[in-house]
Design a protein around this motif. Structure first.
Motif, short mmCIF file in Angstrom:
data_model
loop_
_atom_site.label_atom_id
_atom_site.label_comp_id
_atom_site.label_asym_id
_atom_site.label_seq_id
_atom_site.Cartn_x
_atom_site.Cartn_y
_atom_site.Cartn_z
N ASN A 628 0.84 -1.20 0.00
CA ASN A 628 0.00 0.00 0.00
C ASN A 628 0.87 1.25 0.00
O ASN A 628 1.70 1.43 0.90
CB ASN A 628 -0.91 0.00 1.24
CG ASN A 628 -1.81 -1.21 1.29
OD1 ASN A 628 -2.75 -1.33 0.51
ND2 ASN A 628 -1.51 -2.14 2.20
N VAL A 629 0.66 2.10 -1.01
CA VAL A 629 1.48 3.29 -1.16
C VAL A 629 0.57 4.51 -1.35
O VAL A 629 -0.39 4.46 -2.14
CB VAL A 629 2.44 3.19 -2.36
CG1 VAL A 629 3.35 4.40 -2.43
CG2 VAL A 629 3.27 1.91 -2.28
N VAL A 630 0.89 5.58 -0.65
CA VAL A 630 0.22 6.87 -0.83
C VAL A 630 1.17 7.80 -1.55
O VAL A 630 2.33 7.96 -1.13
CB VAL A 630 -0.21 7.47 0.52
CG1 VAL A 630 -0.75 8.90 0.33
CG2 VAL A 630 -1.27 6.59 1.18
N VAL A 631 0.72 8.39 -2.65
CA VAL A 631 1.52 9.34 -3.41
C VAL A 631 0.90 10.72 -3.23
O VAL A 631 -0.30 10.91 -3.48
CB VAL A 631 1.57 8.98 -4.91
CG1 VAL A 631 2.35 10.03 -5.69
CG2 VAL A 631 2.19 7.60 -5.10
N CYS A 632 1.71 11.69 -2.81
CA CYS A 632 1.22 13.04 -2.57
C CYS A 632 1.57 13.93 -3.77
O CYS A 632 2.75 14.14 -4.08
CB CYS A 632 1.83 13.62 -1.30
SG CYS A 632 1.34 12.74 0.18
N GLY A 633 0.56 14.46 -4.43
CA GLY A 633 0.75 15.35 -5.56
C GLY A 633 -0.09 14.94 -6.75
O GLY A 633 -0.34 13.75 -6.97
#
Length: 765
Positions: A628-633
């Motif tokens: 699980n990965v959260v990418v900001c932008g």
């Protein structure tokens, strides 16, 4: 170009070991910046990754396995390309075409201004193509375009043939000993036809909309227009019967809903081609039997809107039968494109199907072609769309004796042997090319025949040239790699394509060796100035890293190599491994300083944990994250990183405090039309107008657009928030020197903006 290396060598840097060795301090914290941005406080140093290590990650999305991509053999074993199959002449009717490169008709983005139009088409003809086909937007019809056309997207600004710059354009093309053809088309989005049976709600793109009187009027109007075009010098006509164009309604059983006993109905191949046959006859009656007529049509079709519902679409075998009828009706040559029903851009830019990371075959409707099954299995979907239509033309050519050409990523500089064999084996007669010769490099053909393949500026297939509405630079039909496209002879670039002679002897110092810095140095050298370029790492900025994330389909490393070659040819002194400060600039005493040091990545203001680290985007390839990965932008850097993670089977949430329509900003509108539906289809989750509040162990807390705080599983957070300007050095030098700040350090956005700002600034030195 003389190069002085201070520190790591170019050979080590360009290899995988070098990329890993120099670290994120060299690569910076952006991805597609003009050059490496400054490090912000709190972001640790680390190593990046070479493109060779991409396969080391364990996961792989099922979608990434539908059309697995292979390296194409890009070799060139031809000693003299000027004596190859590419250079052999052929005929369209009685008009001899000097070589196998034909510039196709496509929207140019030039206005009705005569200087712009003449400059644009003349520059292409001067570059060595065998023939130029002028876009159909200029072919105005007296009755069709006044009494039967309704503009639904603003006023119709097209000029009549008499008032247009066409005569001057034709004369300019001929001045370079190149034949000039013009397309007739009737399928421009925003220009709807109102035929006798068209519903009040607008066109349905069905053949039954036209009465017999409509057909007779249409043929008469076409003949009158052809006669006018011939009178001002055009050598022939192309009838656009592909895609949504009116003649194509009759060819396709999908759109030909006329009664079975109708003479123009779908019951026979003769009935389906009769309408076009009438147009060919009308043109030749008005202009003479020797006046060439080429027909553009779908080579093989697929129902992209309702994938798999193919009962009424044309197979390649059907297209071959239709081609035979058109030859019998008097067509002098045939031009085939991809036939899809709903995605207008894909009809002439089918290589857009290969634009997303890990989603080859994404068709713009959230579904995916399997090229081994769809389109009858005739299309090669394993090589990013290169020569996509060759399988179809091979079948059709066996049915006709007139020349056959095709469009869709026909770029022989990418694989000369591959295309040479296609020509010599008789799979195709001529290559229909637009973007590489019209946008990226007008001198493409001359350079090709002179075996200067490394000097051809590569088309990046970014589609900034195709109705890129809302473009950051305001150039709806611009070009990522060629700043002259859509600017030449405008207020931005009144001198046109040629770089103006410099204002006396000047010493120009360029700081930063990414795309912006290299473009500035190249153009300044063309102006005649003495130019030195300093780069703290190695040339290319983040282009190597960008290709590692995006893949090779945008030719970003090839673009870097082109820049390096141009700097060498221009005699630019290049110093790598040298970080420049204000004191060093004062020692060198330049007349002009161009600062191109890239932008600075903003910090999130949140610390990661051992279970959920916060990783700068420049470092996310170093080690495989958890599931699980959260990418900001929402910028294109964040978007591409998210696509890469999804392609490797990760669960990805991309979050930003921006509206959803900003997702992928920096990517062209046309490309987003392919990739954004795919992003959602493969499981990408978007939280717009949302903020990342807290990073915990194995989870994050996010406040969404409804004001509700969500807790999401997260094994890593990738910081890909927008960069900010980085003008510290420029500000320090301002007042002492003539300082120009270009690329991401002035206005962080994308490669196109970086190159354009650099080109314009260099011209103004």
């Amino acid at each position: 170009m003389s190069e002085i290396k201070e520190g790591i060598s170019r050979r080590n840097f360009l290899g995988g070991a070098g990329l890993a060795a120099i670290g994120a301090g060299m690569l910076g914290n952006g991805m597609l910046a003009g050059c490496a941005p400054a490090k912000t406080a709190g972001e640790k140093e680390g190593s990046s990754v070479s493109s060779e290590s991409l396969g080391e990650w364990s996961g792989k999305s099922a979608y990434a396995q539908i059309n697995p991509q292979e390296e194409i053999d890009a070799s060139n074993s031809i000693d003299d390309l000027s004596k190859s199959e590419f250079a052999k002449p052929f005929n369209i009717g009685k008009i001899e075409i000097a070589n196998r490169f034909v510039k196709t008709a496509a929207t140019s983005g030039v206005s009705n201004d005569e200087v712009q139009a003449v400059g644009y088409f003349g520059n292409i003809a001067k570059g060595g193509v065998g023939a130029v086909f002028v876009e159909g937007s200029y072919a105005f019809f007296d009755k069709i375009d006044t009494e039967y056309t309704v503009s639904t997207m603003g006023p119709d600004t097209r000029l009549t043939i008499e008032a247009s710059p066409l005569e001057a354009v034709c004369k300019e093309i001929h001045s370079h000993n190149v034949p000039a053809f013009i397309q007739m088309k009737w399928g421009t989005p925003g220009l709807d036809n109102k035929w006798s049976n068209t519903p009040e709600t607008g066109t349905q793109y069905m053949a039954s909309e036209m009465s017999l009187d409509d057909i007779a009027m249409f043929a008469e109007d076409v003949a009158n227009a052809a006669k006018k075009l011939q009178a001002i010098g055009f050598d022939g006509i192309e009838i656009n019967a592909a895609g949504n164009n009116v003649p194509g309604w009759f060819l396709s059983r999908f759109r030909n809903d006329r009664p079975a006993d109708d003479p123009y109905g779908p019951a026979s191949f003769e009935g389906r081609t009769r309408f076009i046959g009438v147009l060919i006859s009308a043109i030749k009656t008005a202009c003479g039997e020797d006046f060439p007529v080429q027909v553009r049509m779908n080579g093989v079709e697929e129902n992209d809107t309702d994938l798999g519902q193919d009962e009424l679409i044309s197979s390649v075998e059907e297209s071959a039968e239709l081609a035979k009828c058109l030859e019998a009706a008097g067509a002098d040559s045939l031009h085939f494109i991809l036939g899809v029903m709903g995605n207008h851009n894909a009809q002439f830019m089918g290589d857009g199907y290969f634009s997303g990371v890990g989603v080859a075959g994404a068709n713009g409707f959230g579904t995916f072609f399997d090229f081994g099954k769809h389109f009858g299995g005739h299309l090669d979907g394993a090589h990013s769309g290169l020569g996509l239509m060759l399988g179809a033309t091979e079948v059709i050519k066996k049915a006709v004796s007139i020349p056959v050409g095709a469009a869709t990523y026909m770029d022989p500089a990418q694989a000369p042997d591959f295309f040479e064999s296609a020509l010599s084996d008789g799979r195709i007669d001529f290559l229909c090319i637009n973007r590489p010769v019209a946008n990226a490099d007008n001198e493409y053909v001359h350079k090709f025949f002179e075996n200067r393949l490394d000097e051809i500026r590569p088309c990046c297939r970014c589609l900034h040239c195709a109705a890129d509405f809302g473009n950051h630079m305001g150039t709806t039909e611009g070009c990522r790699v060629n700043a002259c496209k859509a600017r030449a002879f405008t207020d931005e670039m009144p001198e046109g394509y040629e770089v103006p002679v410099g204002d006396g002897d000047k010493k120009v110092m360029v700081i930063g060796g990414g795309p912006a810095g290299m473009e500035a140095a190249r153009v300044c050298a063309e102006c005649g100035y003495s130019v030195s370029l300093y780069e703290k790492g190695a040339l290319g900025g983040l282009l190597d890293f960008a290709e590692s994330v995006k893949g090779k389909h945008e030719h970003l490393v090839q673009l870097k190599d082109w820049f390096v070659r141009q700097l060498d040819l221009a005699g630019v002194e290049v110093v790598t491994g040298k970080e420049v400060d204000a004191a060093f600039v004062r020692e060198q005493k330049p007349d002009v300083v161009i600062v191109a040091v890239g932008g600075a990545r903003q910090e999130l203001g949140l610390s990661g944990t051992q279970a959920t680290p916060v990783v700068p985007i420049s470092e996310f390839l170093m080690n495989e994250p958890g599931e699980n990965v959260v990418v900001c932008g929402f910028n294109v850097q964040a978007y591409d990183a998210a696509m890469y993670l999804l392609a490797h089977g990760k669960r990805v949430t991309i979050v930003a405090n921006e509206p959803e329509e900003a997702l992928g900003k920096g990517q062209s509108a046309s490309l987003l039309g392919f990739t954004r539906p795919a992003f959602y289809a493969v499981g990408g989750r978007v939280l717009s107008m949302s903020t990342l509040d807290e990073v915990g162990d194995g989870e994050v807390k996010i406040t969404n657009s409804a004001g509700v705080q969500l807790t999401l599983k997260a094994d890593a957070v990738v910081n890909a928030v927008d960069m900010v300007p980085n003008t510290t050095l420029a500000d320090e030098l301002s007042g002492e020197f003539d300082v120009k700040c270009v690329g991401d350090c002035a206005d962080p956005w994308d490669i196109q903006a970086a190159i354009a700002t650099a080109n314009l600034a260099a011209r103004a030195c």
